[in-house]
Design an enzyme around this catalytic site. Structure first.
Site, PDB file in Angstrom:
ATOM      1  N   ASP A  23       0.698  -1.196   0.115  1.00 14.16           N
ATOM      2  CA  ASP A  23      -0.096   0.031  -0.170  1.00 14.16           C
ATOM      3  C   ASP A  23       0.849   0.995  -0.222  1.00 14.16           C
ATOM      4  O   ASP A  23       1.940   1.163   0.565  1.00 14.16           O
ATOM      5  CB  ASP A  23      -0.860  -0.272   1.295  1.00 14.16           C
ATOM      6  CG  ASP A  23      -2.078   0.954   1.100  1.00 14.16           C
ATOM      7  OD1 ASP A  23      -2.131   1.519  -0.129  1.00 14.16           O
ATOM      8  OD2 ASP A  23      -2.784   1.105   2.132  1.00 14.16           O
ATOM      9  N   ARG A  27       0.136   7.422  -2.471  1.00 21.10           N
ATOM     10  CA  ARG A  27       0.638   9.177  -1.729  1.00 21.10           C
ATOM     11  C   ARG A  27       2.288   9.207  -1.832  1.00 21.10           C
ATOM     12  O   ARG A  27       2.643  10.262  -1.595  1.00 21.10           O
ATOM     13  CB  ARG A  27       0.311   8.409   0.052  1.00 21.10           C
ATOM     14  CG  ARG A  27      -0.884   8.695   0.317  1.00 21.10           C
ATOM     15  CD  ARG A  27      -1.308   7.966   1.689  1.00 21.10           C
ATOM     16  NE  ARG A  27      -1.470   6.533   1.336  1.00 21.10           N
ATOM     17  CZ  ARG A  27      -1.504   5.628   2.235  1.00 21.10           C
ATOM     18  NH1 ARG A  27      -1.344   6.187   3.397  1.00 21.10           N
ATOM     19  NH2 ARG A  27      -1.858   4.446   2.050  1.00 21.10           N
ATOM     20  N   ARG A  36      -0.481   9.419  -9.623  1.00 22.63           N
ATOM     21  CA  ARG A  36      -0.533   8.232  -8.775  1.00 22.63           C
ATOM     22  C   ARG A  36      -0.171   6.943  -9.630  1.00 22.63           C
ATOM     23  O   ARG A  36       0.569   6.072  -9.006  1.00 22.63           O
ATOM     24  CB  ARG A  36      -2.008   8.088  -8.629  1.00 22.63           C
ATOM     25  CG  ARG A  36      -2.677   9.017  -7.611  1.00 22.63           C
ATOM     26  CD  ARG A  36      -4.144   8.392  -7.637  1.00 22.63           C
ATOM     27  NE  ARG A  36      -4.594   6.889  -7.033  1.00 22.63           N
ATOM     28  CZ  ARG A  36      -4.156   6.671  -5.579  1.00 22.63           C
ATOM     29  NH1 ARG A  36      -4.089   7.834  -4.723  1.00 22.63           N
ATOM     30  NH2 ARG A  36      -4.098   5.433  -5.401  1.00 22.63           N
ATOM     31  N   HIS A  40       2.415   3.390  -9.126  1.00 20.37           N
ATOM     32  CA  HIS A  40       1.987   2.178  -9.281  1.00 20.37           C
ATOM     33  C   HIS A  40       3.420   1.632 -10.169  1.00 20.37           C
ATOM     34  O   HIS A  40       4.026   0.470  -9.808  1.00 20.37           O
ATOM     35  CB  HIS A  40       0.982   1.775 -10.228  1.00 20.37           C
ATOM     36  CG  HIS A  40      -0.207   2.153  -9.218  1.00 20.37           C
ATOM     37  ND1 HIS A  40      -0.547   1.900  -7.933  1.00 20.37           N
ATOM     38  CD2 HIS A  40      -1.453   2.866  -9.618  1.00 20.37           C
ATOM     39  CE1 HIS A  40      -1.714   2.410  -7.521  1.00 20.37           C
ATOM     40  NE2 HIS A  40      -2.241   3.132  -8.697  1.00 20.37           N
ATOM     41  N   ASN A  71     -10.927  -2.312  -5.733  1.00 16.12           N
ATOM     42  CA  ASN A  71     -10.156  -1.419  -6.445  1.00 16.12           C
ATOM     43  C   ASN A  71     -10.697  -0.991  -7.593  1.00 16.12           C
ATOM     44  O   ASN A  71     -10.418  -0.082  -8.439  1.00 16.12           O
ATOM     45  CB  ASN A  71      -8.514  -1.964  -6.759  1.00 16.12           C
ATOM     46  CG  ASN A  71      -7.836  -1.891  -5.360  1.00 16.12           C
ATOM     47  OD1 ASN A  71      -6.888  -2.829  -5.135  1.00 16.12           O
ATOM     48  ND2 ASN A  71      -8.071  -0.748  -4.495  1.00 16.12           N
ATOM     49  N   ARG A  74     -11.899   2.508  -8.355  1.00 12.78           N
ATOM     50  CA  ARG A  74     -11.209   3.540  -8.480  1.00 12.78           C
ATOM     51  C   ARG A  74     -11.746   4.508  -9.808  1.00 12.78           C
ATOM     52  O   ARG A  74     -12.278   3.613 -10.785  1.00 12.78           O
ATOM     53  CB  ARG A  74      -9.642   3.184  -8.339  1.00 12.78           C
ATOM     54  CG  ARG A  74      -9.361   2.634  -7.108  1.00 12.78           C
ATOM     55  CD  ARG A  74      -7.877   2.555  -6.883  1.00 12.78           C
ATOM     56  NE  ARG A  74      -7.492   2.268  -5.564  1.00 12.78           N
ATOM     57  CZ  ARG A  74      -6.398   2.418  -5.193  1.00 12.78           C
ATOM     58  NH1 ARG A  74      -5.218   2.780  -5.882  1.00 12.78           N
ATOM     59  NH2 ARG A  74      -6.024   2.114  -3.782  1.00 12.78           N
ATOM     60  N   ARG A 197      -5.002  -1.498   8.993  1.00 15.97           N
ATOM     61  CA  ARG A 197      -6.189  -2.426   8.458  1.00 15.97           C
ATOM     62  C   ARG A 197      -5.963  -3.612   7.650  1.00 15.97           C
ATOM     63  O   ARG A 197      -4.946  -3.556   6.867  1.00 15.97           O
ATOM     64  CB  ARG A 197      -7.516  -1.735   7.890  1.00 15.97           C
ATOM     65  CG  ARG A 197      -7.106  -0.622   6.833  1.00 15.97           C
ATOM     66  CD  ARG A 197      -8.433   0.052   6.441  1.00 15.97           C
ATOM     67  NE  ARG A 197      -7.864   0.862   5.390  1.00 15.97           N
ATOM     68  CZ  ARG A 197      -7.624   2.312   5.433  1.00 15.97           C
ATOM     69  NH1 ARG A 197      -7.806   2.994   6.687  1.00 15.97           N
ATOM     70  NH2 ARG A 197      -7.107   3.087   4.522  1.00 15.97           N
TER      71      ARG A 197
HETATM   72  C1  IPE Z   1      -5.397  -2.822  -0.253  1.00 17.98           C
HETATM   73  O1  IPE Z   1      -5.052  -1.589  -0.511  1.00 17.98           O
HETATM   74  C2  IPE Z   1      -5.327  -3.519  -1.700  1.00 17.98           C
HETATM   75  C3  IPE Z   1      -4.186  -3.694  -2.456  1.00 17.98           C
HETATM   76  C4  IPE Z   1      -3.171  -3.347  -1.773  1.00 17.98           C
HETATM   77  C5  IPE Z   1      -4.220  -4.260  -3.650  1.00 17.98           C
HETATM   78  P1  IPE Z   1      -6.123  -0.208  -0.753  1.00 17.98           P
HETATM   79  O2  IPE Z   1      -5.425   1.010  -0.817  1.00 17.98           O
HETATM   80  O3  IPE Z   1      -7.209  -0.636  -1.861  1.00 17.98           O
HETATM   81  O4  IPE Z   1      -6.883  -0.397   0.643  1.00 17.98           O
HETATM   82  P2  IPE Z   1      -8.086   0.875   1.503  1.00 17.98           P
HETATM   83  O5  IPE Z   1      -8.874   1.023   0.437  1.00 17.98           O
HETATM   84  O6  IPE Z   1      -6.913   1.802   1.872  1.00 17.98           O
HETATM   85  O7  IPE Z   1      -8.475   0.020   2.691  1.00 17.98           O
HETATM   86  C1  IPE Z   2      -1.346   0.318  -3.426  1.00 11.73           C
HETATM   87  O1  IPE Z   2      -1.357   1.584  -3.479  1.00 11.73           O
HETATM   88  C2  IPE Z   2      -1.639  -0.345  -4.831  1.00 11.73           C
HETATM   89  C3  IPE Z   2      -3.229  -0.806  -5.122  1.00 11.73           C
HETATM   90  C4  IPE Z   2      -4.180  -0.631  -4.101  1.00 11.73           C
HETATM   91  C5  IPE Z   2      -3.481  -1.106  -6.275  1.00 11.73           C
HETATM   92  P1  IPE Z   2      -2.368   2.629  -3.453  1.00 11.73           P
HETATM   93  O2  IPE Z   2      -2.833   2.882  -4.799  1.00 11.73           O
HETATM   94  O3  IPE Z   2      -3.430   2.179  -2.586  1.00 11.73           O
HETATM   95  O4  IPE Z   2      -1.701   3.899  -2.683  1.00 11.73           O
HETATM   96  P2  IPE Z   2      -2.606   5.009  -1.855  1.00 11.73           P
HETATM   97  O5  IPE Z   2      -2.850   3.994  -0.809  1.00 11.73           O
HETATM   98  O6  IPE Z   2      -3.514   5.699  -2.373  1.00 11.73           O
HETATM   99  O7  IPE Z   2      -1.383   5.881  -1.182  1.00 11.73           O
HETATM  100 MG    MG Z   3      -3.887   2.268  -0.487  1.00  8.51          MG
END
Ligand code: IPE
Ligand code: IPE
Ligand code: MG
Length: 248
Positions: A23, A27, A36, A40, A71, A74, A197
């Site tokens: 995760d 950010r 963003r 990735h 996801n 999004r 979480r």
């Molecule tokens: C969990 O991260 C899913 C993955 C890392 C693929 P998210 O960023 O989707 O989780 P939440 O929404 O903050 O709980």
């Molecule tokens: C985890 O990073 C990757 C996926 C859930 C696909 P995020 O994209 O959730 O990054 P944050 O939580 O928004 O920083």
């Molecule tokens: Mg995330």
């Protein structure tokens, strides 16, 4: 520094299976005033580093939460970019998998991935099927509740077909009916980015898993961060409901 940490790891007490909620890509990118999606892209580098490090260390199963069922909610362009990146990465990383003798596997609702992603994934799984240093398991289109519902339907089908009776249903049958059924349960769960979480990840399998949280964003998660998580795990006492005296 890296040498120091790795030397402290007791390789006889490695978790057999490590699961990671990767995760913080978004950010991390935001912090650097980047889109963003660039987060990735940099996250892929961490996947490579951690997979190679885990395999070299002797970890047998590494599960990476790559894309959750939730996801899909999004923005469409981000989902599309992640799927494109997934296809591209699987294709380009085959050589890394072969070099490190890593077998690719997947859990989740793989049948409902976009067709090109499914095709690329299944082809990489086939190409690496005889590798045996470590299983790299991608959780794709994954949600633990979906997996439990899916397993429940499979079990109901077995009862309906008189393959088992209702009284035969036990924890072992449920575990085996999950898409993760062929793998042992993870002993260690790592979540990056400071969120505390579980986000619908391996709810059944983590019943007695040890949780390790770090504030590091996934694109910055490196070898040392990985070693630190394992060292932290090795300091813990896993009691499984017993007293400390009993497990000593
Ligand atoms: C969990 O991260 C899913 C993955 C890392 C693929 P998210 O960023 O989707 O989780 P939440 O929404 O903050 O709980
Ligand atoms: C985890 O990073 C990757 C996926 C859930 C696909 P995020 O994209 O959730 O990054 P944050 O939580 O928004 O920083
Ligand atoms: Mg995330």
């Amino acid at each position: 520094m890296s040498e120091n940490l790795i030397d402290q790891i007791d390789t006889d007490k490695l978790p057999l299976h490590i699961a990671i909620i990767m995760d913080g890509n978004g950010r991390w990118a935001k912090k650097k005033s980047l889109p963003r999606v660039v987060g990735h892209e940099y996250g892929v580098k961490s996947v490579r580093v951690v997979a190679e490090t885990a395999a070299k260390l002797g970890v047998k199963y590494l599960t990476l939460y790559t894309f959750s069922t939730e996801n899909w909610n999004r923005p469409a362009f981000e989902v599309k970019a992640i799927m494109t990146l997934l296809v591209r990465t699987i294709r380009s990383e085959i050589k890394t998998l072969q070099k490190n003798n890593i077998r690719l596997k997947a859990i989740g609702d793989i049948d409902n991935l976009p067709p090109d992603a499914k095709k690329e994934l299944l082809s990489a799984i086939e190409l690496t099927k005889n590798n045996d240093s470590m299983d790299l398991i991608l959780a794709l289109n994954y949600s633990a509740r979906w997996d439990i519902v899916h397993a429940t339907k499979k079990i109901a089908e077995m009862v309906k077909n008189n393959e088992i009776s209702i009284n035969d249903i036990n924890e072992s049958i449920i575990s085996k009916s999950l898409t993760s059924g062929e793998f042992p349960e993870p002993e260690l769960l790592i979540r990056t980015s400071g969120e505390l979480r579980i986000s619908n990840f391996m709810l059944w399998e983590l019943a007695y898993g040890e949780f390790y949280f770090t504030d590091i964003y996934w694109p910055e998660f490196d070898k040392n961060a990985f070693y630190k998580a394992i060292l932290d795990y090795q300091k813990r006492e896993r009691r499984f409901g017993k007293t400390s005296e009993q497990v000593h």
